[in-house]
Write a protein that holds these residues in place. Sequence first.
Motif, PDB file in Angstrom:
ATOM      1  N   TYR A 113       0.819  -1.209   0.000  1.00 17.51           N
ATOM      2  CA  TYR A 113       0.000   0.000   0.000  1.00 17.51           C
ATOM      3  C   TYR A 113       0.856   1.264   0.000  1.00 17.51           C
ATOM      4  N   GLN A 114       0.317   2.282  -0.659  1.00 14.32           N
ATOM      5  CA  GLN A 114       0.931   3.602  -0.657  1.00 14.32           C
ATOM      6  C   GLN A 114      -0.012   4.569   0.058  1.00 14.32           C
ATOM      7  N   TYR A 115       0.548   5.688   0.510  1.00 12.02           N
ATOM      8  CA  TYR A 115      -0.242   6.664   1.255  1.00 12.02           C
ATOM      9  C   TYR A 115       0.001   8.056   0.687  1.00 12.02           C
ATOM     10  N   VAL A 116      -1.068   8.845   0.645  1.00 11.93           N
ATOM     11  CA  VAL A 116      -0.964  10.198   0.120  1.00 11.93           C
ATOM     12  C   VAL A 116      -2.047  11.048   0.780  1.00 11.93           C
ATOM     13  N   THR A 117      -1.807  12.346   0.866  1.00  9.22           N
ATOM     14  CA  THR A 117      -2.803  13.262   1.420  1.00  9.22           C
ATOM     15  C   THR A 117      -3.564  13.931   0.277  1.00  9.22           C
ATOM     16  N   CYS A 118      -4.877  13.720   0.261  1.00 13.12           N
ATOM     17  CA  CYS A 118      -5.741  14.271  -0.789  1.00 13.12           C
ATOM     18  C   CYS A 118      -6.740  15.256  -0.187  1.00 13.12           C
ATOM     19  N   GLN A 119      -7.415  15.976  -1.084  1.00 11.25           N
ATOM     20  CA  GLN A 119      -8.497  16.857  -0.672  1.00 11.25           C
ATOM     21  C   GLN A 119      -9.816  16.317  -1.230  1.00 11.25           C
ATOM     22  N   VAL A 120     -10.871  16.432  -0.428  1.00 12.19           N
ATOM     23  CA  VAL A 120     -12.199  15.993  -0.867  1.00 12.19           C
ATOM     24  C   VAL A 120     -12.824  17.125  -1.672  1.00 12.19           C
ATOM     25  N   SER A 121     -13.119  16.863  -2.941  1.00 15.29           N
ATOM     26  CA  SER A 121     -13.600  17.914  -3.840  1.00 15.29           C
ATOM     27  C   SER A 121     -15.069  17.771  -4.208  1.00 15.29           C
ATOM     28  N   ALA A 122     -15.674  16.622  -3.875  1.00 11.03           N
ATOM     29  CA  ALA A 122     -17.076  16.414  -4.240  1.00 11.03           C
ATOM     30  C   ALA A 122     -17.653  15.256  -3.442  1.00 11.03           C
ATOM     31  N   THR A 123     -18.963  15.252  -3.293  1.00 12.65           N
ATOM     32  CA  THR A 123     -19.663  14.110  -2.691  1.00 12.65           C
ATOM     33  C   THR A 123     -20.766  13.683  -3.647  1.00 12.65           C
ATOM     34  N   ARG A 124     -20.931  12.386  -3.776  1.00 15.30           N
ATOM     35  CA  ARG A 124     -21.919  11.864  -4.711  1.00 15.30           C
ATOM     36  C   ARG A 124     -23.286  11.758  -4.043  1.00 15.30           C
ATOM     37  N   LYS A 125     -24.322  12.100  -4.787  1.00 22.83           N
ATOM     38  CA  LYS A 125     -25.683  11.946  -4.302  1.00 22.83           C
ATOM     39  C   LYS A 125     -26.099  10.484  -4.467  1.00 22.83           C
ATOM     40  N   GLY A 126     -26.907   9.982  -3.567  1.00 20.45           N
ATOM     41  CA  GLY A 126     -27.324   8.581  -3.659  1.00 20.45           C
ATOM     42  C   GLY A 126     -26.249   7.676  -3.098  1.00 20.45           C
ATOM     43  N   ALA A 127     -25.685   6.812  -3.939  1.00 17.74           N
ATOM     44  CA  ALA A 127     -24.638   5.891  -3.495  1.00 17.74           C
ATOM     45  C   ALA A 127     -23.420   6.670  -3.010  1.00 17.74           C
ATOM     46  N   PHE A 128     -22.767   6.159  -1.969  1.00 18.00           N
ATOM     47  CA  PHE A 128     -21.629   6.860  -1.395  1.00 18.00           C
ATOM     48  C   PHE A 128     -20.513   7.039  -2.419  1.00 18.00           C
ATOM     49  N   GLY A 129     -19.886   8.201  -2.366  1.00 22.72           N
ATOM     50  CA  GLY A 129     -18.731   8.465  -3.213  1.00 22.72           C
ATOM     51  C   GLY A 129     -18.175   9.845  -2.923  1.00 22.72           C
ATOM     52  N   TRP A 130     -16.863   9.928  -2.756  1.00 21.74           N
ATOM     53  CA  TRP A 130     -16.184  11.209  -2.580  1.00 21.74           C
ATOM     54  C   TRP A 130     -15.176  11.390  -3.700  1.00 21.74           C
ATOM     55  N   GLY A 131     -15.216  12.548  -4.350  1.00 17.71           N
ATOM     56  CA  GLY A 131     -14.204  12.866  -5.340  1.00 17.71           C
ATOM     57  C   GLY A 131     -12.936  13.333  -4.641  1.00 17.71           C
TER      58      GLY A 131
END
Length: 205
Positions: A113-131
């Motif tokens: 596994y690799q690790y990185v710091t990201c930013q959450v840019s979107a959330t999906r309506k309905g089924a879970f999902g984060w951009g």
Amino acid sequence: MEFISIELCPALTSNFQQPSPASRLTLPFPIWDVLWVDGQSVTTMTFDKRRELLQTVLNPSETISITPLYDDGLQLFLGVKQQGLEGIVQYNSDAPYFLNVRPKDVITKIKAYQYVTCQVSATRKGAFGWGLQLNGKHVGILEFPPHKDILSKFHSQAKRLVRNENKDWIYLEPVVSCQVRFQCFTKDGKLRSPIIEKLVDLTVA
């Protein structure tokens, strides 16, 4: 073996032309095990015996090769991790092959596994999902919901970050950072199977 070649050709049309030899690519096909020989199953043989049999029935060529084995698993794992590859597989050399199952004492996948710091840019309506964004670029979608404590902390801030939305997504100011674990980068620069480990920055002005 025609399936070894990939032809780069245009979409099928009425005036389709055979691609030139220069547009053909050779696809390497690595083989690491053999399960059937001359119509007979050899799955009851140990992995070591099947590998010996494989050496006798397969002639390596430009397109087909026998995957090498390594005794030093730790050294192999460190090398794979250094190259940013997905991981290694450990076999029990004395075990037979089990069809449609993967007993833990026979085959073990070890992920690098690799690790990185990201930013959450979107959330999906309905089924879970984060951009997810990395250095201002979209790098994939988080499909696996994080722990409920992470969700609670995130949602307490997300409503204040909305900047746009459509019928499928709510777009956020990418200021909430999170540590993400993933298998490897895809060829187009996306995170493969990202999972959030923790939120690392919830500072919202």
